[in-house]
Structures are given as C-alpha cells and as structure tokens.
Design an enzyme around this catalytic site. Sequence first.
Site, PDB file in Angstrom:
ATOM      1  N   HIS A  17      -2.325   9.825  12.798  1.00  0.00           N
ATOM      2  CA  HIS A  17      -0.923   9.194  12.728  1.00  0.00           C
ATOM      3  C   HIS A  17      -0.460   8.929  14.102  1.00  0.00           C
ATOM      4  O   HIS A  17      -0.640  10.177  14.856  1.00  0.00           O
ATOM      5  CB  HIS A  17       0.277   9.638  11.954  1.00  0.00           C
ATOM      6  CG  HIS A  17       1.507   9.198  12.338  1.00  0.00           C
ATOM      7  ND1 HIS A  17       2.002   7.833  11.560  1.00  0.00           N
ATOM      8  CD2 HIS A  17       2.511   9.292  12.955  1.00  0.00           C
ATOM      9  CE1 HIS A  17       3.100   7.438  12.198  1.00  0.00           C
ATOM     10  NE2 HIS A  17       3.429   8.466  12.901  1.00  0.00           N
ATOM     11  N   ARG A  63      -9.916   7.317  15.945  1.00  0.00           N
ATOM     12  CA  ARG A  63     -10.167   6.491  14.488  1.00  0.00           C
ATOM     13  C   ARG A  63     -11.619   6.264  14.325  1.00  0.00           C
ATOM     14  O   ARG A  63     -12.235   6.035  13.290  1.00  0.00           O
ATOM     15  CB  ARG A  63      -9.185   5.531  14.159  1.00  0.00           C
ATOM     16  CG  ARG A  63      -7.923   6.242  13.617  1.00  0.00           C
ATOM     17  CD  ARG A  63      -6.904   5.153  13.897  1.00  0.00           C
ATOM     18  NE  ARG A  63      -5.587   5.629  12.989  1.00  0.00           N
ATOM     19  CZ  ARG A  63      -4.372   4.882  12.974  1.00  0.00           C
ATOM     20  NH1 ARG A  63      -4.212   3.993  13.812  1.00  0.00           N
ATOM     21  NH2 ARG A  63      -3.442   5.539  12.375  1.00  0.00           N
ATOM     22  N   ARG A 120      -1.693   5.605  21.281  1.00  0.00           N
ATOM     23  CA  ARG A 120      -2.136   4.772  20.534  1.00  0.00           C
ATOM     24  C   ARG A 120      -3.539   4.194  20.990  1.00  0.00           C
ATOM     25  O   ARG A 120      -4.462   3.904  19.938  1.00  0.00           O
ATOM     26  CB  ARG A 120      -1.054   3.386  20.370  1.00  0.00           C
ATOM     27  CG  ARG A 120       0.140   3.606  20.020  1.00  0.00           C
ATOM     28  CD  ARG A 120       0.561   3.974  18.304  1.00  0.00           C
ATOM     29  NE  ARG A 120      -0.125   2.736  17.588  1.00  0.00           N
ATOM     30  CZ  ARG A 120       0.134   2.312  16.510  1.00  0.00           C
ATOM     31  NH1 ARG A 120       0.661   3.472  15.794  1.00  0.00           N
ATOM     32  NH2 ARG A 120      -0.388   1.176  15.823  1.00  0.00           N
ATOM     33  N   PHE A 136       0.889  -1.322   0.107  1.00  0.00           N
ATOM     34  CA  PHE A 136       0.127   0.070  -0.121  1.00  0.00           C
ATOM     35  C   PHE A 136       0.930   1.281  -0.037  1.00  0.00           C
ATOM     36  O   PHE A 136       0.250   2.322  -0.012  1.00  0.00           O
ATOM     37  CB  PHE A 136      -0.837  -0.126   1.218  1.00  0.00           C
ATOM     38  CG  PHE A 136      -0.182  -0.319   2.479  1.00  0.00           C
ATOM     39  CD1 PHE A 136       0.196   1.038   3.120  1.00  0.00           C
ATOM     40  CD2 PHE A 136      -0.282  -1.350   3.216  1.00  0.00           C
ATOM     41  CE1 PHE A 136       0.988   0.674   4.423  1.00  0.00           C
ATOM     42  CE2 PHE A 136       0.272  -1.502   4.304  1.00  0.00           C
ATOM     43  CZ  PHE A 136       0.914  -0.363   5.060  1.00  0.00           C
TER      44      PHE A 136
HETATM   45  P1  GDP Z   1      -0.344   2.740  12.101  1.00  0.00           P
HETATM   46  O1  GDP Z   1       0.639   2.457  12.963  1.00  0.00           O
HETATM   47  O2  GDP Z   1      -1.884   2.355  12.805  1.00  0.00           O
HETATM   48  O3  GDP Z   1      -0.673   3.992  11.585  1.00  0.00           O
HETATM   49  O4  GDP Z   1      -0.538   1.661  11.025  1.00  0.00           O
HETATM   50  P2  GDP Z   1       0.827   1.070  10.017  1.00  0.00           P
HETATM   51  O5  GDP Z   1       2.049   1.557  10.592  1.00  0.00           O
HETATM   52  O6  GDP Z   1       0.527  -0.542   9.866  1.00  0.00           O
HETATM   53  O7  GDP Z   1       0.358   1.930   8.562  1.00  0.00           O
HETATM   54  C1  GDP Z   1       0.754   3.188   8.418  1.00  0.00           C
HETATM   55  C2  GDP Z   1      -0.477   3.800   7.697  1.00  0.00           C
HETATM   56  O8  GDP Z   1      -0.415   3.161   6.207  1.00  0.00           O
HETATM   57  C3  GDP Z   1      -1.632   3.590   8.172  1.00  0.00           C
HETATM   58  O9  GDP Z   1      -2.015   4.591   9.310  1.00  0.00           O
HETATM   59  C4  GDP Z   1      -2.640   3.602   6.914  1.00  0.00           C
HETATM   60  O10 GDP Z   1      -2.900   5.190   6.717  1.00  0.00           O
HETATM   61  C5  GDP Z   1      -1.826   3.104   5.797  1.00  0.00           C
HETATM   62  N1  GDP Z   1      -2.044   1.841   5.756  1.00  0.00           N
HETATM   63  C6  GDP Z   1      -1.964   0.697   6.465  1.00  0.00           C
HETATM   64  N2  GDP Z   1      -2.463  -0.595   5.891  1.00  0.00           N
HETATM   65  C7  GDP Z   1      -3.037   0.015   4.816  1.00  0.00           C
HETATM   66  C8  GDP Z   1      -3.844  -0.554   3.776  1.00  0.00           C
HETATM   67  O11 GDP Z   1      -3.919  -1.927   3.799  1.00  0.00           O
HETATM   68  N3  GDP Z   1      -4.264  -0.033   2.694  1.00  0.00           N
HETATM   69  C9  GDP Z   1      -3.792   1.209   2.646  1.00  0.00           C
HETATM   70  N4  GDP Z   1      -4.522   1.916   1.412  1.00  0.00           N
HETATM   71  N5  GDP Z   1      -3.306   2.083   3.534  1.00  0.00           N
HETATM   72  C10 GDP Z   1      -2.805   1.317   4.461  1.00  0.00           C
END
Ligand code: GDP
Length: 139
Positions: free
Chosen positions: A117, A104, A87, A59
Amino acid sequence: MAGNITFTMIKPDAVRANNIGPILSMITEAGFRIKAMKFTHLNETTAGGFYAVHKERPFYGELVEFMSSGPIVAAILEKDNAVADFRELIGATNPAEAAEGTIRKKFATSIGENAVHGSDSDENAIIEGDYFFSNLEKF
Ligand code: GDP
C-alpha cells in the site's frame, strides 16, 4: 508544498511469499527513512476501518477479507516528496500495468493482491500513519 511523510503496508500476500526483506530493501535503497514500523495482523474491523473510504466500491468486501487474511508490516516513511516518490516506486495498482523495476511489478500477483500500500495524498499519509502509530512510536 509536498510533504515528506508517506504510509505503507506490506500486504498479506507479500508477507506470505516471504518478501518483507526484499521489499524493505527496495524502499530504503530508494532513499526512504523508516520513521515507524510494526508487524501486525488486521481483523475485519480494523481493515474495514482503514479502507472505509472504499466502502462503496464493489471490491470492498474482498479487500477487507484479503487485508485481514494474514499479518502485514505497517510503516511510516520519510523522504522529500514522499507520497509521489513512493507511488512511483510501487507502480500502478494493477501489476499488469506497473512499470518495470517497481515493487508491484516485481512482487504483486493481481490487482487485489498487490504486495504493498502507498498513501495517495499528504493528508491521507498523516491519517493512515496515525491509524497505526502513536507519537511515542514515531522516531
Ligand atoms: P492503490 O492506491 O494503488 O492501492 O489503489 P486503490 O486506492 O484504487 O485501491 C485500494 C486497494 O484496493 C488496492 O491496492 C487493491 O488492493 C484493492 N483493489 C483495487 N481495485 C481492485 C479490484 O478491482 N479488485 C480487488 N479485489 N481489489 C482491488
């Protein structure tokens, strides 16, 4: 020992929906102090640099496109146990799985466009805060 700093962004979806005010209210009501803050607009290079750790994820392209699609609010927040407590306040990455009362759950629309974020470790909180703010901009 848990650090007392985390880094957040109010993402382009939440800015477009005019939710900066309500989100900042939830953050300050939860006991976080604003140590630094700016309203800015990432481009593909600066958004890509911020999310470089996700470069290999499927992604990544969508994420960089989304995060550079409009202005964001970036902030460094201070509170005891900041990373874990923040978080908890923002909830799961996927709003469908986010607990009631989280930012969220209230404001995110999808796993990608998830309103805010929050840093995932003390170490990353420092790195991410330094990506946006000089020492002269932290109070
Ligand atoms: P966070 O720490 O909860 O923000 O999650 P992550 O570190 O796993 O991912 C970072 C950011 O990437 C997330 O907050 C989302 O904006 C984006 N993201 C994560 N998973 C996906 C996905 O499956 N699809 C898309 N389009 N964006 C994603």
